[in-house]
Design an enzyme around this catalytic site. Structure first.
Site, PDB file in Angstrom:
ATOM      1  N   LYS A  67       7.759  12.035   9.306  1.00  0.00           N
ATOM      2  CA  LYS A  67       6.852  11.697   8.312  1.00  0.00           C
ATOM      3  C   LYS A  67       7.954  11.772   7.026  1.00  0.00           C
ATOM      4  O   LYS A  67       7.619  12.804   6.375  1.00  0.00           O
ATOM      5  CB  LYS A  67       5.646  12.697   8.303  1.00  0.00           C
ATOM      6  CG  LYS A  67       4.386  12.084   7.398  1.00  0.00           C
ATOM      7  CD  LYS A  67       3.288  12.780   7.839  1.00  0.00           C
ATOM      8  CE  LYS A  67       2.268  12.456   6.972  1.00  0.00           C
ATOM      9  NZ  LYS A  67       1.715  10.912   6.988  1.00  0.00           N
ATOM     10  N   GLU A 108       1.741   0.371  14.405  1.00  0.00           N
ATOM     11  CA  GLU A 108       0.548   1.019  13.671  1.00  0.00           C
ATOM     12  C   GLU A 108       0.399   0.526  12.383  1.00  0.00           C
ATOM     13  O   GLU A 108       0.962  -0.692  12.161  1.00  0.00           O
ATOM     14  CB  GLU A 108       1.003   2.605  13.599  1.00  0.00           C
ATOM     15  CG  GLU A 108       2.262   2.756  12.827  1.00  0.00           C
ATOM     16  CD  GLU A 108       2.606   4.181  12.600  1.00  0.00           C
ATOM     17  OE1 GLU A 108       2.172   5.160  12.603  1.00  0.00           O
ATOM     18  OE2 GLU A 108       4.045   4.241  12.358  1.00  0.00           O
ATOM     19  N   TYR A 122       6.950  14.989   4.482  1.00  0.00           N
ATOM     20  CA  TYR A 122       5.707  15.205   3.768  1.00  0.00           C
ATOM     21  C   TYR A 122       4.607  15.720   4.802  1.00  0.00           C
ATOM     22  O   TYR A 122       4.879  15.242   5.860  1.00  0.00           O
ATOM     23  CB  TYR A 122       5.315  14.522   2.708  1.00  0.00           C
ATOM     24  CG  TYR A 122       4.738  13.072   3.159  1.00  0.00           C
ATOM     25  CD1 TYR A 122       5.569  12.026   3.710  1.00  0.00           C
ATOM     26  CD2 TYR A 122       3.463  12.770   3.062  1.00  0.00           C
ATOM     27  CE1 TYR A 122       4.990  10.887   4.188  1.00  0.00           C
ATOM     28  CE2 TYR A 122       2.819  11.763   3.226  1.00  0.00           C
ATOM     29  CZ  TYR A 122       3.678  10.654   3.876  1.00  0.00           C
ATOM     30  OH  TYR A 122       3.136   9.298   4.330  1.00  0.00           O
ATOM     31  N   LEU A 157       4.023   7.069  14.015  1.00  0.00           N
ATOM     32  CA  LEU A 157       3.729   8.462  13.571  1.00  0.00           C
ATOM     33  C   LEU A 157       2.970   9.123  14.628  1.00  0.00           C
ATOM     34  O   LEU A 157       1.896   8.388  14.891  1.00  0.00           O
ATOM     35  CB  LEU A 157       3.398   8.688  12.422  1.00  0.00           C
ATOM     36  CG  LEU A 157       3.163   9.971  11.637  1.00  0.00           C
ATOM     37  CD1 LEU A 157       4.500  10.710  11.453  1.00  0.00           C
ATOM     38  CD2 LEU A 157       2.288   9.849  10.440  1.00  0.00           C
TER      39      LEU A 157
END
Ligand SMILES: Cc1ncc(COP(=O)(O)O)c(C=O)c1O
Length: 277
Positions: free
Chosen positions: A145, A177, A32, A201
Site C-alpha cells: 500500500k 482491481e 499508508y 492489494l
C-alpha cells in the site's frame, strides 16, 4: 472535529507541517493505511496494522514504533477528535533528509489525519455505480500500500471524466482491481474475485466480505476473470474501507444484470454492516 498528528504532535487539520525535504513529499517514499471507525471503534484495526507493517517491510522501511504504540496513538487521536464515525489516514515515510535517492538514516515520519467518515449518498447506494475498464499501468508490487498512487489517480480521473465512479483495471486481459477498490462478480450464486497476488492489494474489506460470504454459505471463488466475464455477470460490486460493498450496475456502458444493485451484493453489504457494529 477533524484532527491531525505529525511526528509526536497533535495538530489542527489545516496546519502546515510537512518540511520540504520530507521523503513522502519528495519521492512518495512511504506506505499508508486507511482505517474506518464506526461508533468510535476501529474496524479490523489488527488486520490494517498487519498490512501496514507488511508494506513497510516490503520497502525496507523501519517504522520505529511497535504496532501497539501506533494503535494507541490512533485510538487517542480519534478519541480526541470526538468523532464517532471517522476515516483515519496514516502515512509512514522514510523521514526528513536532504534529497537523495539513497535511504537516509533519519527516523521514519508518521502522519495521521482523522476526519468525519465520508458516506456515499443514498442515491449511489440504491442505484449502484458505473465503472470504466482501463489499462492497469501500475508496477509489479501492488500488494504494497504505497504512497505512489499516480497510475491509480490518473485512472480514477479518466473514469470520472467518462462519467464513472471507478476505474476497473485490466492487466494482460485480466481484471485485477479498481483504482482504490477490489472488484467482484457474481454468477449463478457464486462470488468471484481475483486471487491474492502481487497484482492486487489484499483489501481488508475483501477479507471481511469473504468471511460474510462464508457465514452466509455463499460460494466464494478466488480466481481471475476477464472483462467479458464481468460484462456477463449477474452482479458486480466493489469493496473498500470507505465504499464498503458497492454495487456496479454499468461497465463501459454495458448494463450489468437487470441494471439494479444485485440481491447478493445487498445481502453481503448488510452482513458487512452487521460486522462493523
Ligand atoms: C488499489 C486498492 N485496492 C483495493 C483497496 C481496498 O482495500 P481496503 O478494503 O483495505 O480499503 C484499496 C483501498 O484503498 C486500494 O487502494
Amino acid at each position: 472535529m477533524a484532527l491531525a498528528y505529525f511526528n509526536g504532535k497533535i495538530i489542527g487539520i489545516d496546519e502546515p507541517v510537512i518540511p520540504i525535504d520530507e521523503r513522502g513529499h519528495q519521492f512518495g517514499d512511504g506506505v499508508y493505511e486507511v482505517i474506518r471507525f464506526y461508533q468510535g471503534k476501529p474496524f479490523m484495526m489488527k488486520e490494517h496494522l498487519e498490512r501496514l507493517y507488511k508494506s513497510a517491510k516490503a520497502i525496507k522501511l523501519e517504522i520505529g514504533k511497535e504496532q501497539e504504540e501506533l494503535e494507541t496513538i490512533m485510538l487517542q487521536l480519534v478519541e480526541k477528535s470526538g468523532l464517532a464515525d471517522a476515516d483515519l489516514y496514516m502515512q509512514a515515510t522514510r523521514g526528513i533528509a536532504p534529497r537523495n535517492h539513497l535511504f537516509p538514516t533519519c527516523p521514519a515520519s508518521i502522519s495521521i489525519t482523522v476526519k468525519p467518515a465520508r458516506e456515499l449518498s443514498q442515491d449511489v447506494r440504491t442505484q449502484g455505480v458505473k465503472v470504466a475498464l482501463l489499462p492497469d499501468e501500475r508496477w509489479q508490487n501492488c500488494y504494497i500500500k504505497s504512497l505512489n498512487l499516480l497510475p491509480n489517480i490518473l485512472a480514477k480521473q479518466e473514469a470520472f471524466e467518462q462519467g464513472c465512479f471507478e476505474a476497473v483495471l485490466v492487466r494482460e486481459g485480466i481484471i485485477t482491481e479498481g483504482s482504490s477498490t477490489n472488484v467482484f462478480i457474481v454468477k449463478e450464486g457464486r462470488v468471484q474475485t481475483a486471487p491474492l497476488s502481487n497484482h492486487i492489494l489484499a483489501g481488508i474489506t475483501r477479507m471481511a466480505v469473504k468471511e460474510v460470504a462464508e457465514e452466509l454459505k455463499v460460494p466464494f471463488i478466488e480466481k481471475s476473470f476477464t472483462p467479458e466475464e464481468l460484462f456477463q455477470a449477474d452482479e458486480v460490486f466493489l469493496t473498500s474501507t470507505t465504499s464498503e460493498v458497492l454495487a456496479v450496475t454499468n461497465a463501459d456502458d454495458c448494463q450489468i444484470g437487470d441494471g439494479r444493485p444485485g440481491s447478493l451484493t445487498m445481502q453481503l453489504h448488510k452482513g458487512f454492516r452487521q460486522k462493523t457494529r
